[in-house]
Design an enzyme around this catalytic site. Structure first.
Site, PDB file in Angstrom:
ATOM      1  N   GLY A  44      -3.091  -9.670   6.167  1.00  0.00           N
ATOM      2  CA  GLY A  44      -3.645 -10.255   4.954  1.00  0.00           C
ATOM      3  C   GLY A  44      -2.784 -11.407   4.457  1.00  0.00           C
ATOM      4  N   SER A  45      -2.789 -11.649   3.155  1.00  0.00           N
ATOM      5  CA  SER A  45      -2.220 -12.873   2.596  1.00  0.00           C
ATOM      6  C   SER A  45      -0.698 -12.961   2.648  1.00  0.00           C
ATOM      7  CB  SER A  45      -2.686 -13.046   1.151  1.00  0.00           C
ATOM      8  OG  SER A  45      -4.074 -13.303   1.116  1.00  0.00           O
ATOM      9  N   THR A  46      -0.010 -11.875   2.986  1.00  0.00           N
ATOM     10  CA  THR A  46       1.440 -12.006   3.176  1.00  0.00           C
ATOM     11  C   THR A  46       1.747 -12.987   4.310  1.00  0.00           C
ATOM     12  OG1 THR A  46       1.294  -9.954   4.459  1.00  0.00           O
ATOM     13  CG2 THR A  46       2.178  -9.785   2.231  1.00  0.00           C
TER      14      THR A  46
END
Length: 735
Positions: A318-320
C-alpha cells in the site's frame, strides 16, 4: 563266562557316539578359542555389553542472549522420574533398590505429580509379558521435566526404587518474546533410541549446528549389578558445548513492543499483526514480533501460525511504498513540491478504469504535489511516474532491494515479486499495489532514507561466542547493501515525509509524538480475496500500516507496524490500532536510548486557534497567547489565510504563518527548518528552489520587499557545521 558278541557291538557303538560328541565339543571349544565368536557373535563384545557400561555425556546447547547479554534461551536441568520394579537389582534386602511397597509409593508420588494415586499404582503393578513386572517404568508427561527443587523434595521422601534421570531442557525465561525470531528447540529420538535437541524454528533452527555442540561419553567396567569394579579404568570423551549466540535484539525495546502488541491484540483482535524496530545506522534489528504468536516452552499458540510473517510472508504494502517513490522522484529532480496537478482520477492509456484517489476518485481539486504526498494521493504518484520514466523507476525498485531476499539468516526468507510488465502494473506499483514485499525489505529500503542515502542490510545475529574461552568466533559488521539515493535526496525526502505527520492535510497526523519530530508514511494495503481472486472489500479488510523514523533530522530508529483486518468501531480508522503500537514503542524506545526530546516541540492537547478575518494585530496576540510564534506574510491589515489551519494540534513554539490581504512580503527565514520555509512558500504561492541541506542560511528575496509571484524563492540551506565555517571558506563556497 564267554561274552556275547552283541554286547561288544553295543559297547563299541556307545564308545563311538561318546567319542564323536567329545570330538565335536573339542572342535567347538578350539574354534571359539581361536575365533572368539559364537553363533556369529563376538563374545568379547557381548561381555563388554554386559559388563562395560557406557553413558552419553550430553553437550550443553549454546545460550541465546540479547544484544546486551540478557538471557533469551538457555539449557537448564530437568529430571524424569523412574521407578525400578525388578527385585533382582536389590543385593541387600535391608537396602532395597526396587519398589517394595507400590501402594505407599503411589500415595507419596501423587503429592508431587499431576497424576491420580490410582493411576500411579496401576503403573507400578501392571505386569507385562510372561506375567512379569517390567524392569522399570516411567510416568509419562507428569513425570518429565521436573525441576531440581521437586527432585530434591521427592528424594527427601526416601522411597525405595525411585530414581531420576537428569536431562537438559531448553528454557525460555521471557515466555512469548520474539518467539518466531528465536524459534524453539526440542528433543528428538533417532532409530537407535538416542535423543538429541534440535532447533525447529527461527535462529534455533537456522543456527542449530552452531548451538548444538557435540555429545561426549563415559565407559567403565562394572559387575552384574552395574556397579563400578574396583581399579577399573574409565574412558571419558568430553562433550563439546555449543557456541553462544548474541542477537541484535534489545530486551527492553522488545518488551515495549510485546506489551503494545498485546494491548492492540486484546482490543482490536486483528487477523495478523507485525512490527519491527531497527537501527538505520547499522541495520540492527532491535525488536520484532507478530501476532498470532506462541509460547516457546509450552508451544501454546503455535498451531495458530507457524510462519514468521516478517520474513516468510509477502504482501502488497500500500501507500508506505510511496516513501521510496517520492525518494526516486526527488533524486531524479522531478519532484517540485509547489507544482500543481489535478487530483481525483488518472487515466492510463487503453485501460477503461482510471486510477483513483482514496476518496472515491473525487480528489481535492488542483493541489500541489507536496499536498498530494501529504494526502497520500495515488494520482500524484501516477503523475510522478510519468516524470521519472518507467525504466528508471524500475531500476530504483531494484536499487532499493525489492524482488530480492535480504539474507538476514532466518529460515525460508521470501523475496517478494516486482509486478512490472504492463503499464497499469507500473502505475499501481508506484503507489504500493500489485508488487509484493516483505517487512524486512521495507525496513531495509527505509534505512536509505533515514541514513543519508546508505541502505543498510538488516541483521539479527550480533556475534557467536565460545562459551568456555569467551572468544568471539564470528561477529557481524554493519554492511551497506546499496546507495539508491544521494544524501541530499535523503534529507529532503525526510523533510517531506515529516509533513505527512505535521500538515493539516497529512494522513499521518495520528503518529505525532510529543517532544520528537517524526516522519513517515501510512498505508492501507489491499488484501486479495482467495475466493474470487479480487481484492477484499469493506472498511476493515486492509493491511493498515505506518513506517516512520525519528528524530527526523538525524533518525536513530525506524519503526514499521502492520495490522491486518482489525475490528474497528464506527468512529475508528485503520491508523488507530497502528498508532497504538507505533507511538508508545517509538517514544519509549527513544527515551530509553537517551535521545532527549527537543525543546518547544511538545504537543498540546488544545487545537490551534483560527485567525482568518481577524486583524493582524489581533491574530498575533491570539497566537502568542496560545504559545505559538506568528509569522506574517504580506503588508495588509487583515488575515486571509493561516497555515497550519485552526483546529489542528499545536506544537509549542511552532511557527504559524498568517497571510494578509495586502501585497506579498516574506520574513527573514535565516535559521528556519525546511518545513517552516515550505509553509511560507505555500501560503505565498511561490515556487521554491532549495539549495543545500540543514537550516536556511540565505534567501534571494529580501525580507519586507514586495514579491513578484513569478519570481522563484531560492533558499540556501547549511548544516550547523557548514554555517560555523570560517568566513573565507563561506565566500569560496558561494563563489
Amino acid at each position: 563266562m564267554k561274552k556275547r558278541p552283541s554286547m561288544n557291538i553295543g559297547a563299541a557303538i556307545l564308545f563311538g557316539i561318546f567319542g564323536l560328541l567329545f570330538f565335536v565339543l573339542m572342535v567347538r571349544f578350539v574354534t571359539i578359542q581361536v575365533t572368539g565368536e559364537a553363533d556369529g557373535k563376538v563374545l568379547a563384545s557381548q561381555a563388554a555389553k554386559k559388563y562395560i557400561k557406557s553413558h552419553i555425556l550430553e553437550a550443553h546447547r549454546g545460550t541465546i542472549f540479547d544484544g546486551k547479554g540478557e538471557v533469551i534461551a538457555e539449557d537448564t536441568s530437568a529430571y524424569t522420574l523412574v521407578a525400578i520394579l525388578d527385585p533382582s537389582i536389590t543385593s541387600d534386602p535391608k537396602k532395597p533398590k526396587h519398589v517394595t511397597d507400590p501402594e505407599k509409593t503411589a500415595k507419596v508420588l501423587s503429592k508431587y505429580l499431576d497424576m491420580k494415586e490410582s493411576a500411579i499404582y496401576d503403573r507400578l503393578t501392571k505386569k507385562g509379558q510372561n506375567n512379569k513386572l517390567p524392569y522399570q517404568v516411567e510416568f509419562g508427561a507428569p513425570g518429565r521435566d521436573l525441576s531440581h527443587q521437586m527432585m530434591l523434595e521427592i528424594k527427601e521422601e526416601d522411597i525405595p526404587g525411585v530414581t531420576f534421570r537428569k536431562e537438559a531442557k531448553r528454557f525460555y525465561p521471557n515466555g512469548s518474546f520474539a518467539s518466531h525470531l528465536i524459534g524453539f528447540a526440542q528433543k528428538t529420538t533417532d532409530d537407535d533410541g538416542d535423543s538429541t535437541t534440535v532447533g525447529k524454528m527461527g535462529v534455533e533452527a537456522s543456527f542449530n549446528d552452531v548451538l548444538k555442540g557435540k555429545d561426549g561419553s563415559v565407559a567403565y567396567k562394572s559387575d552384574v549389578w552395574g556397579y563400578l569394579l574396583p581399579n577399573s579404568d574409565e574412558h571419558v570423551t568430553p562433550p563439546k558445548d555449543g557456541d553462544d549466540l548474541y542477537l541484535t535484539i534489545d530486551k527492553k525495546i522488545q518488551t515495549f513492543l510485546e506489551e503494545a502488541m498485546n494491548e492492540v491484540q486484546k482490543k482490536y483482535k486483528p487477523k495478523k499483526m507485525f512490527a519491527i524496530v531497527s537501527d538505520p545506522k547499522t541495520g540492527k534489528i532491535l525488536a520484532m514480533s507478530q501476532r498470532p504468536t506462541f509460547h516457546p516452552d509450552t508451544r501454546e499458540g503455535l498451531l495458530d501460525n507457524w510462519t514468521n510473517i516478517i520474513v516468510e510472508d509477502t504482501y502488497e504494502p500500500g501507500s508506505t511504498m510511496k516513501s521510496f517513490s517520492l525518494a526516486a522522484a526527488v533524486n531524479e529532480g522531478k519532484f517540485n513540491p509547489n507544482e500543481t496537478y489535478e487530483s481525483g482520477k488518472y487515466y492510463v492509456e487503453n485501460v477503461p478504469n482510471p486510477i483513483r484517489d482514496h476518496n472515491g476518485g473525487e480528489g481535492w481539486g488542483t493541489i500541489t504535489f507536496l499536498e498530494g504526498v501529504q494526502r497520500s494521493s495515488n494520482v500524484a504518484f501516477a503523475n510522478l511516474l510519468d516524470k521519472i520514466g518507467f525504466k528508471k523507476y524500475e531500476n530504483y525498485l531494484h536499487d532499493f532491494g525489492f524482488g530480492e531476499a535480504t539474507y538476514v539468516g532466518l529460515p525460508n526468507e521470501a523475496s517478494g515479486s516486482i509486478l512490472y510488465h504492463y503499464p497499469i502494473e507500473k502505475y499501481t506499483t508506484i503507489f504500493g499495489q500489485g508488487t509484493t514485499v516483505t517487512p524486512l525489505q521495507m525496513v531495509q529500503a527505509e534505512s536509505a532514507i533515514a541514513n543519508d542515502g546508505k541502505m543498510m542490510k538488516p541483521y539479527v545475529i550480533s556475534k557467536i561466542v565460545d562459551p568456555n574461552t569467551k572468544k568471539v568466533i564470528k561477529e557481524t559488521k554493519p554492511e551497506v547493501s546499496g546507495s539508491p539515493i544521494s544524501k541530499e535526496t535523503a534529507i529532503k525526502t525526510r523533510e517531506y515525509l515529516e509533513t505527512t505527520v505535521t500538515s493539516e492535510h497529512g494522513t499521518g497526523q495520528k503518529f505525532a509524538i510529543e517532544g520528537y519530530r517524526v516522519g513517515g508514511k501510512s498505508g492501507s494495503g489491499q488484501i486479495p480475496d482467495p475466493s474470487n481472486g479480487r481484492y477484499m472489500v469493506g472498511k476493515e479488510n486492509y493491511l493498515f500500516s505506518f513506517m516512520g523514523m525519528a528524530p527526523i533530522d538525524n533518525p536513530q530508529l525506524i519503526v514499521y507496524v502492520g495490522v491486518q483486518q482489525p475490528e474497528l468501531e464506527p468512529t475508528e480508522i485503520g491508523s488507530d490500532p497502528v498508532s497504538a503500537v507505533f507511538n508508545p514503542v517509538m517514544q519509549n524506545s527513544l527515551k530509553y536510548l537517551n535521545i532527549k526530546p527537543q525543546e518547544k516541540v511538545s504537543l498540546k492537547k488544545q487545537s490551534l486557534p483560527e485567525t482568518r478575518e481577524m486583524s493582524v494585530e489581533e491574530a498575533k496576540k491570539e497566537l502568542e497567547k496560545a504559545g505559538v510564534t506568528p509569522i506574517v506574510v504580506g503588508n495588509g491589515s487583515e488575515v486571509v489565510k493561516q497555515l497550519p489551519q485552526g483546529g489542528n494540534p499545536m506544537l509549542e513554539g511552532e511557527r504559524v504563518v498568517i497571510k494578509t490581504d495586502g501585497d506579498i512580503t516574506i520574513p527573514d527565514m535565516k535559521g528556519w527548518s525546511v518545513r517552516d520555509v515550505f509553509k511560507v512558500a505555500n501560503i505565498a504561492g511561490l515556487k521554491i528552489n532549495m539549495v543545500g541541506n540543514g537550516y536556511a542560511f540565505s534567501q534571494n528575496i529580501q525580507p519586507g520587499i514586495k514579491v513578484n509571484k513569478d519570481e522563484p524563492l531560492v533558499v540556501n540551506f547549511k548544516t550547523p557545521e557548514e554555517a560555523a565555517a570560517p568566513k573565507e571558506e563561506e565566500e569560496q563556497q558561494l563563489n
